[in-house]
Design a protein around this motif. Structure first.
Motif, short mmCIF file in Angstrom:
data_model
loop_
_atom_site.label_atom_id
_atom_site.label_comp_id
_atom_site.label_asym_id
_atom_site.label_seq_id
_atom_site.Cartn_x
_atom_site.Cartn_y
_atom_site.Cartn_z
N VAL A 5 0.63 -1.52 -0.23
CA VAL A 5 0.29 0.11 0.40
C VAL A 5 1.32 1.77 0.01
CG1 VAL A 5 -1.77 -1.15 0.73
CG2 VAL A 5 -0.37 -0.18 2.70
N ARG A 6 2.08 1.66 0.09
CA ARG A 6 2.90 2.37 0.32
C ARG A 6 3.13 3.41 -0.55
NH1 ARG A 6 5.08 6.14 0.62
NH2 ARG A 6 6.94 7.00 1.15
N THR A 10 -5.36 5.14 -3.03
CA THR A 10 -6.84 4.75 -2.05
C THR A 10 -6.23 4.69 -0.43
OG1 THR A 10 -6.78 3.20 -3.27
CG2 THR A 10 -7.15 4.78 -4.76
N PHE A 11 -5.20 4.20 0.02
CA PHE A 11 -5.52 3.41 1.11
C PHE A 11 -5.90 4.66 1.93
CE2 PHE A 11 -2.75 2.48 4.48
CZ PHE A 11 -3.95 0.80 5.01
N GLU A 12 -5.51 5.21 1.69
CA GLU A 12 -6.00 6.46 2.19
C GLU A 12 -7.69 6.49 2.86
OE1 GLU A 12 -4.52 10.36 3.21
OE2 GLU A 12 -1.91 9.80 2.50
N ASP A 13 -8.29 6.27 2.27
CA ASP A 13 -9.36 6.54 2.30
C ASP A 13 -10.30 5.20 2.47
OD1 ASP A 13 -10.05 9.05 1.19
OD2 ASP A 13 -9.63 8.38 -0.90
N SER A 14 -9.10 3.74 2.91
CA SER A 14 -9.53 2.43 2.69
C SER A 14 -10.05 2.59 4.85
CB SER A 14 -8.94 1.49 3.11
OG SER A 14 -7.26 1.80 3.77
N ARG A 15 -10.28 1.78 5.60
CA ARG A 15 -10.52 1.15 6.79
C ARG A 15 -9.59 1.07 7.63
NH1 ARG A 15 -15.21 -3.15 7.37
NH2 ARG A 15 -13.73 -4.34 6.34
N ASP A 16 -8.39 0.18 6.59
CA ASP A 16 -7.09 0.24 7.59
C ASP A 16 -6.30 1.27 7.91
OD1 ASP A 16 -7.97 -2.30 7.34
OD2 ASP A 16 -7.18 -2.86 4.87
N TYR A 17 -6.45 2.47 7.11
CA TYR A 17 -5.85 3.76 6.98
C TYR A 17 -5.94 3.97 8.51
CZ TYR A 17 -3.84 8.33 6.72
OH TYR A 17 -3.09 9.51 6.44
N GLN A 19 -5.64 6.98 10.90
CA GLN A 19 -4.97 8.91 11.37
C GLN A 19 -4.47 8.76 11.73
OE1 GLN A 19 -8.25 11.62 11.01
NE2 GLN A 19 -7.51 11.71 8.75
N ALA A 22 -0.63 8.39 11.59
CA ALA A 22 -0.27 9.33 10.03
C ALA A 22 0.40 10.49 11.33
CB ALA A 22 -1.11 9.36 9.37
#
Length: 271
Positions: A5-6, A10-17, A19, A22
């Motif tokens: 995902v580096r 689109t990863f920042e919009d996923s449930r795994d991100y 915030q 970060a």
């Protein structure tokens, strides 16, 4: 297998991100060679977040020991090194200092090290072993009490008077040997002498049979960023030999480290 995902925008919009993680890391990245001391307003601006959010993150990082306050400004703590001790050998500081310390160790035929100040301890960030003269094995990440170590006294000499007074107030010296200086008033005078003369020599205070001489490595602003030393076995003429033979080589090595660093910039030491 986990998806890479580096570079996935689109990863920042996923449930795994996460915030908050970060944002916390963005606060640490706000500090750099040109911005070693930042106010809350500076941090908020450099991270594009509100001052309130920046304050909460900074207070959390301070609680965890990764950031220290100095008046209205904050600096990174050497504890951030703990986040990457396994990768520390690839950092610019140690990459560039390693061959210079190796040359120094060969020239004087003794061990040489580099350390930073962390609370009441020094933390080793680089070590070139020579003849085994200590009873403990030291490596990257090892800690020793700053008050009785030559590099510790050099690093303490880089603090301003207010910070040094506070450090001394928190210091609880323990006699490691019959030669260990444990009177904090005397220690303060010793640090003042180190500040004036530009080096520290310690004889059998940390361990019997062990002597050490250390000098500072300065950043572009002239502040002490780290310290390097040479350890040697004690003998009746050790002090004269350290100052006449080893100290000039240490100073040459420190100067070489300072001038080969990119932009001649290193972060300054903090208590």
């Amino acid at each position: 297998m986990a998806k890479a995902v580096r570079n996935d925008p689109t990863f920042e919009d996923s449930r795994d991100y996460v915030q908050s993680l970060a944002r916390g890391l963005s606060v640490l990245r706000a500090f750099d060679a040109e911005n070693t001391r930042l106010s809350l307003a500076d941090i908020a601006a450099r991270t594009s977040m509100s001052r309130a959010a920046a304050r909460r993150l900074v207070m959390t990082l301070e609680h965890l020991g990764y950031v220290r306050s100095g008046g209205r400004e904050y600096v990174l703590s050497p504890s951030v090194l703990e986040l990457g001790f396994g990768y520390l050998g690839s950092l610019n500081l140690t990459d560039l200092a390693q061959p210079l310390l190796e040359d120094l160790a060969r020239t004087v035929n003794q061990s040489s090290s580099m350390a930073v100040l962390e609370g009441q301890s020094i933390v080793y960030v680089l070590r070139v072993p020579g003849r085994r003269i200590m009873s403990v094995t030291l490596g990257v990440g090892a800690r020793l009490p700053a008050f009785s170590a030559s590099m510790g006294r050099v690093l303490l000499s880089g603090l301003d008077n207010a910070a040094l007074d506070q450090w001394m107030g928190d210091c609880r010296p323990i006699a490691h040997t019959p030669h260990t200086v444990t009177d904090t008033r005397r220690l303060r005078r010793i640090v003042d002498e180190v500040r004036a003369q530009g080096y520290a020599y310690v004889e059998q205070e940390l361990e019997l049979g062990l002597c050490s001489v250390a000098v500072p490595v300065h950043n572009a602003d002239g502040r002490i960023a780290t310290a390097i030393n040479v350890s040697m076995p004690y003998h009746p003429d050790a002090g004269r030999e350290a100052l006449a033979t080893v100290l000039p080589q240490l100073k040459l090595t420190a100067s070489a480290i300072e001038h080969c660093m990119p932009s001649h910039r290193l972060p300054a030491v903090s208590p």
